[in-house]
Write a protein that holds these residues in place. Structure first.
Motif, PDB file in Angstrom:
ATOM      1  N   GLY A   1      18.999  42.808  55.719  1.00 38.11           N
ATOM      2  CA  GLY A   1      20.170  42.689  56.587  1.00 38.11           C
ATOM      3  C   GLY A   1      20.606  41.247  56.810  1.00 38.11           C
ATOM      4  O   GLY A   1      19.790  40.324  56.815  1.00 38.11           O
ATOM      5  N   LEU A   2      21.910  41.057  57.012  1.00 33.43           N
ATOM      6  CA  LEU A   2      22.481  39.711  57.135  1.00 33.43           C
ATOM      7  C   LEU A   2      22.636  39.307  58.602  1.00 33.43           C
ATOM      8  O   LEU A   2      23.056  40.111  59.432  1.00 33.43           O
ATOM      9  CB  LEU A   2      23.871  39.652  56.500  1.00 33.43           C
ATOM     10  N   ASP A   3      22.340  38.042  58.887  1.00 36.23           N
ATOM     11  CA  ASP A   3      22.624  37.520  60.217  1.00 36.23           C
ATOM     12  C   ASP A   3      23.960  36.778  60.165  1.00 36.23           C
ATOM     13  O   ASP A   3      24.623  36.733  59.129  1.00 36.23           O
ATOM     14  CB  ASP A   3      21.487  36.613  60.689  1.00 36.23           C
ATOM     15  N   GLU A   4      24.340  36.217  61.306  1.00 35.21           N
ATOM     16  CA  GLU A   4      25.633  35.551  61.385  1.00 35.21           C
ATOM     17  C   GLU A   4      25.765  34.456  60.325  1.00 35.21           C
ATOM     18  O   GLU A   4      26.802  34.310  59.678  1.00 35.21           O
ATOM     19  CB  GLU A   4      25.807  34.955  62.783  1.00 35.21           C
ATOM     20  N   GLY A   5      24.670  33.719  60.147  1.00 30.91           N
ATOM     21  CA  GLY A   5      24.686  32.627  59.191  1.00 30.91           C
ATOM     22  C   GLY A   5      24.955  33.075  57.766  1.00 30.91           C
ATOM     23  O   GLY A   5      25.500  32.306  56.968  1.00 30.91           O
ATOM     24  N   ARG A   6      24.585  34.290  57.437  1.00 29.12           N
ATOM     25  CA  ARG A   6      24.851  34.779  56.080  1.00 29.12           C
ATOM     26  C   ARG A   6      26.155  35.548  56.006  1.00 29.12           C
ATOM     27  O   ARG A   6      26.758  35.660  54.941  1.00 29.12           O
ATOM     28  CB  ARG A   6      23.674  35.636  55.591  1.00 29.12           C
ATOM     29  N   PHE A   7      26.601  36.089  57.153  1.00 30.52           N
ATOM     30  CA  PHE A   7      27.881  36.813  57.118  1.00 30.52           C
ATOM     31  C   PHE A   7      29.063  35.864  56.949  1.00 30.52           C
ATOM     32  O   PHE A   7      30.014  36.168  56.231  1.00 30.52           O
ATOM     33  CB  PHE A   7      28.084  37.651  58.396  1.00 30.52           C
ATOM     34  N   SER A   8      28.997  34.684  57.613  1.00 27.29           N
ATOM     35  CA  SER A   8      30.158  33.784  57.581  1.00 27.29           C
ATOM     36  C   SER A   8      30.590  33.420  56.166  1.00 27.29           C
ATOM     37  O   SER A   8      31.757  33.607  55.819  1.00 27.29           O
ATOM     38  CB  SER A   8      29.886  32.524  58.379  1.00 27.29           C
ATOM     39  N   PRO A   9      29.668  32.904  55.346  1.00 30.00           N
ATOM     40  CA  PRO A   9      30.113  32.568  53.986  1.00 30.00           C
ATOM     41  C   PRO A   9      30.576  33.804  53.211  1.00 30.00           C
ATOM     42  O   PRO A   9      31.505  33.714  52.389  1.00 30.00           O
ATOM     43  CB  PRO A   9      28.856  31.967  53.336  1.00 30.00           C
ATOM     44  N   LEU A  10      29.975  34.964  53.488  1.00 22.43           N
ATOM     45  CA  LEU A  10      30.400  36.175  52.785  1.00 22.43           C
ATOM     46  C   LEU A  10      31.846  36.509  53.154  1.00 22.43           C
ATOM     47  O   LEU A  10      32.654  36.899  52.306  1.00 22.43           O
ATOM     48  CB  LEU A  10      29.465  37.339  53.133  1.00 22.43           C
ATOM     49  N   MET A  11      32.185  36.291  54.422  1.00 24.31           N
ATOM     50  CA  MET A  11      33.550  36.588  54.852  1.00 24.31           C
ATOM     51  C   MET A  11      34.555  35.612  54.241  1.00 24.31           C
ATOM     52  O   MET A  11      35.663  36.001  53.876  1.00 24.31           O
ATOM     53  CB  MET A  11      33.618  36.613  56.377  1.00 24.31           C
ATOM     54  N   ASP A  12      34.131  34.353  54.106  1.00 24.75           N
ATOM     55  CA  ASP A  12      35.003  33.390  53.412  1.00 24.75           C
ATOM     56  C   ASP A  12      35.216  33.814  51.968  1.00 24.75           C
ATOM     57  O   ASP A  12      36.315  33.724  51.413  1.00 24.75           O
ATOM     58  CB  ASP A  12      34.380  31.988  53.429  1.00 24.75           C
ATOM     59  N   LYS A  13      34.134  34.280  51.384  1.00 25.19           N
ATOM     60  CA  LYS A  13      34.207  34.712  49.989  1.00 25.19           C
ATOM     61  C   LYS A  13      35.186  35.881  49.852  1.00 25.19           C
ATOM     62  O   LYS A  13      35.957  35.952  48.890  1.00 25.19           O
ATOM     63  CB  LYS A  13      32.793  35.137  49.549  1.00 25.19           C
ATOM     64  N   ILE A  14      35.161  36.788  50.820  1.00 25.41           N
ATOM     65  CA  ILE A  14      36.073  37.928  50.782  1.00 25.41           C
ATOM     66  C   ILE A  14      37.522  37.447  50.890  1.00 25.41           C
ATOM     67  O   ILE A  14      38.392  37.906  50.153  1.00 25.41           O
ATOM     68  CB  ILE A  14      35.735  38.941  51.910  1.00 25.41           C
ATOM     69  N   ASP A  15      37.774  36.485  51.794  1.00 20.80           N
ATOM     70  CA  ASP A  15      39.130  35.944  51.906  1.00 20.80           C
ATOM     71  C   ASP A  15      39.607  35.395  50.580  1.00 20.80           C
ATOM     72  O   ASP A  15      40.735  35.659  50.146  1.00 20.80           O
ATOM     73  CB  ASP A  15      39.176  34.827  52.956  1.00 20.80           C
ATOM     74  N   LYS A  16      38.744  34.625  49.926  1.00 20.15           N
ATOM     75  CA  LYS A  16      39.114  34.047  48.625  1.00 20.15           C
ATOM     76  C   LYS A  16      39.385  35.146  47.619  1.00 20.15           C
ATOM     77  O   LYS A  16      40.351  35.111  46.870  1.00 20.15           O
ATOM     78  CB  LYS A  16      37.981  33.150  48.109  1.00 20.15           C
TER      79      LYS A  16
END
Ligand code: DGT
Ligand code: CA
Ligand code: CA
Length: 567
Positions: free
Chosen positions: A381-396
């Protein structure tokens, strides 16, 4: 030989290597087994194309074993190990709580090879005295075994037979001996589990047709062999009834053999009440057939609208057909997105890009990436620190892609009903599936309160796989669903229909009840790899069995409108 048999062999090897204390190999064999059991094509086909090693988890050595199995029907490595460990691993795998190493202790100390042996030992309280077991663990094993014995009825999951059934139909059709071949029975009704397959045919040459059917490569054993009915055992461990009927009876036979039985019984009563006689050969007034060639004709002659097979469970569909108020069931073609998808980022096997491309190929315009949250450690499972870059990646990704990805999470609802990630992060997400996975040994009241707290938080979009049942492995959670349903309605929280075959959750009868409470639904495949995306079709089937129309399901909305659900 079938994918499932082969996968079973590979799982066996993994279990036995684990007993031997081998380090990495068990895991490799399990991954390969999982890949093979979720393939939608026959593995021998993959072999013929020389693509075995392209399958996930299949390296040179395992590919060798697979090739050996395809060519000889056996794997030498399995045979050798099996001589040492004569244990019915495949049945024990369906039971919780007994891994290979503990099974081996039971085998060595008490000679337990199969579930019957285990039951005997339990009846004599022999297990509590073994080192590393004890009374408590004996009780636990007893409970799990009882559940297995109760639920292991020889039924198969729809998800593991449906493509196979269509292939059989195509194979029969291609023989040239049949004018029509159709699947009937529970498979046609899209029931989550299937007891046996029922195939109906019209044939230009019944004796050659049946001969062909008995000799198909999938047939292991012929049980009944006749001109109009043949029953066979298939290699996937299911039996199959193949019937040849006359063209003028095909509709009534389809109706009869689609069932279910209760639906048929009531339909026959309706016929009798109109002075008619209904059976698999037709609908008769005296000796004259007034319908039978088509299913529509049979229903129509009884004053009823035709209804999709998914509805035929005697849950009010005949009454609705009589007063022309059947629902306009949702169709797969109306589903625009998959709202439950995992990737490598948590416990999936493929990347965001791969999942999105495969979903686009299936005609979807968005998927929700719902990886697990931090507390579900076993699923990475992902914590906040791993979700943030994933969300940026989704935006891109979204800025360059036609298919869109929703920023989501399958969020742990913690023991006290609080949520596993900070509100601020959750608010910035597009789709939040709230899920109960851990610490489930609570009273009905406590568990209900825990889930209600999450529903009332205003932060979750949907309750994931609400009953948490696993067909023939784990019972549904004991929750007060009346209260859950009304909380969902009041908070505009959706209920999920998770199409993953052993989940199939919410179950269809509860879907119908929830719809009557005016709740909306979201559908998800719960994919953990590319091959799982097809399970969205099964979620649609459950929705249809629960009488849902397009407007009841948020997946019929376009991407922009889905985003508005949380704005
Ligand atoms: P399954 O195979 O257990 O998954 O479920 P089904 O529904 O495919 O049941 P199956 O294969 O025993 O029979 C196929 C259909 O034939 C069933 O849905 C309804 C019909 N049928 C079977 N037995 C009876 C019966 O005793 N009376 C009536 N009216 N119909 C029956
Ligand atoms: Ca059947
Ligand atoms: Ca049958």
């Amino acid at each position: 030989m079938s994918n499932e048999e082969l996968a079973d062999r590979l799982y066996d090897i993994a279990d036995m290597l684990e007993i031997e204390g081998v380090q990495w190999e068990p895991r490799a064999y399990r991954t390969a087994a999982m890949t093979i059991s979720s393939l939608s094509t026959d593995v021998s086909e993959v072999y013929r194309q020389g693509k075995l090693t392209e399958l996930e988890g299949v390296g040179k050595s395992i590919a060798g074993s697979i090739e050996e199995y395809i060519k000889t029907g056996e794997i030498e490595k399995w045979k050798k190990l099996k001589k040492k460990y004569d244990i019915d691993f495949s049945t024990f795998r369906k039971m919780r709580g007994l891994g290979p190493k503990r099974l081996y202790v039971l085998y060595k100390k008490l000679g337990i090879k199969n579930v019957e042996d285990l039951k005997n030992a339990l009846d004599k309280n022999k297990i509590r005295d073994l080192e590393g077991f004890g009374e408590k663990s004996e009780e636990e094993i007893k409970k799990n075994l009882n559940f297995l014995l109760k639920s292991n009825t020889g039924r198969k999951l729809l998800g593991s037979v449906i493509e196979y059934a269509y292939n059989l139909r195509d194979e029969l059709m291609k023989s040239g001996f049949f004018e029509k071949v159709e699947i009937a029975g529970s498979t046609r009704r899209m029931k989550e589990t299937v007891g046996d397959l029922d195939i109906l045919c019209v044939s230009t040459n019944p004796s050659k047709g049946m001969d062909f059917a008995r000799n198909m490569k999938e047939v292991k054993n012929v049980i009944v062999s006749g001109e109009t009915k043949t029953s066979v055992d298939l290699d996937i461990g299911l039996s199959c009834d193949i019937r040849i009927v006359k063209k003028e009876s095909f509709g009534s036979a389809m109706q009869y053999f689609t069932g279910n039985k209760d639906h048929n019984v009531k339909l026959r009563k309706i016929a009798i009440s109109k002075g008619l006689k209904l059976n698999e050969y037709g609908l008769f007034k005296g000796k004259t057939a007034i319908a039978g060639a088509s299913e529509e004709g049979v229903y129509k002659a009884l004053g009823l609208d035709w209804m999709p097979p998914e509805l035929r469970e005697n849950m009010g569909e005949l009454e609705a057909a009589a007063n022309h108020s059947l629902p306009h069931l949702v169709e797969l073609s109306k589903i625009k997105g998959d709202l439950h998808v995992h990737t490598l980022d948590s416990d999936g096997a493929d990347t965001l890009e791969q999942m999105a491309a495969a979903a686009e190929k299936r005609g979807l315009s968005y998927i929700a990436l719902t990886n697990h949250s931090r507390s579900l450690k076993i699923a990475n499972g992902l914590d906040e620190g791993r979700f943030s870059p994933l969300m940026d990646k989704i935006d891109k990704f979204n800025s360059k892609s036609r298919i869109k990805v929703l920023k989501g999470v399958e969020l742990e609802i913690l023991k006290d009903g609080s949520l596993d990630l900070p509100s601020k992060l959750l608010k910035s997400m597009d789709f939040v599936l709230g899920a109960l996975h851990q610490n489930l040994k609570m009273s009905r009241h406590e568990l209900t309160e825990r889930l209600l707290k999450a529903i009332n938080s205003g932060l979750i979009s949907c309750v994931a796989h609400p009953t948490d049942r696993l067909i023939s492995q784990r019972e549904a959670l004991d929750l007060d669903f009346d209260r859950i349903f009304s909380a969902c309605k009041n908070n505009d929280v959706l209920l999920e229909i998770d199409g993953f075959p052993d989940r199939s959750d919410l179950p269809f009868d509860m879907v119908k009840k929830a719809k009557e409470e005016k709740i909306r639904f979201s559908l998800g495949s719960d994919s953990h790899r590319l091959e799982h995306l097809r399970f969205l079709d099964l979620a649609v089937a459950i929705a249809r069995r629960g009488w849902l129309e397009g407007k009841d399901i948020v997946n019929t909305l376009g991407y922009e409108d889905i985003l508005k659900l949380r704005r």
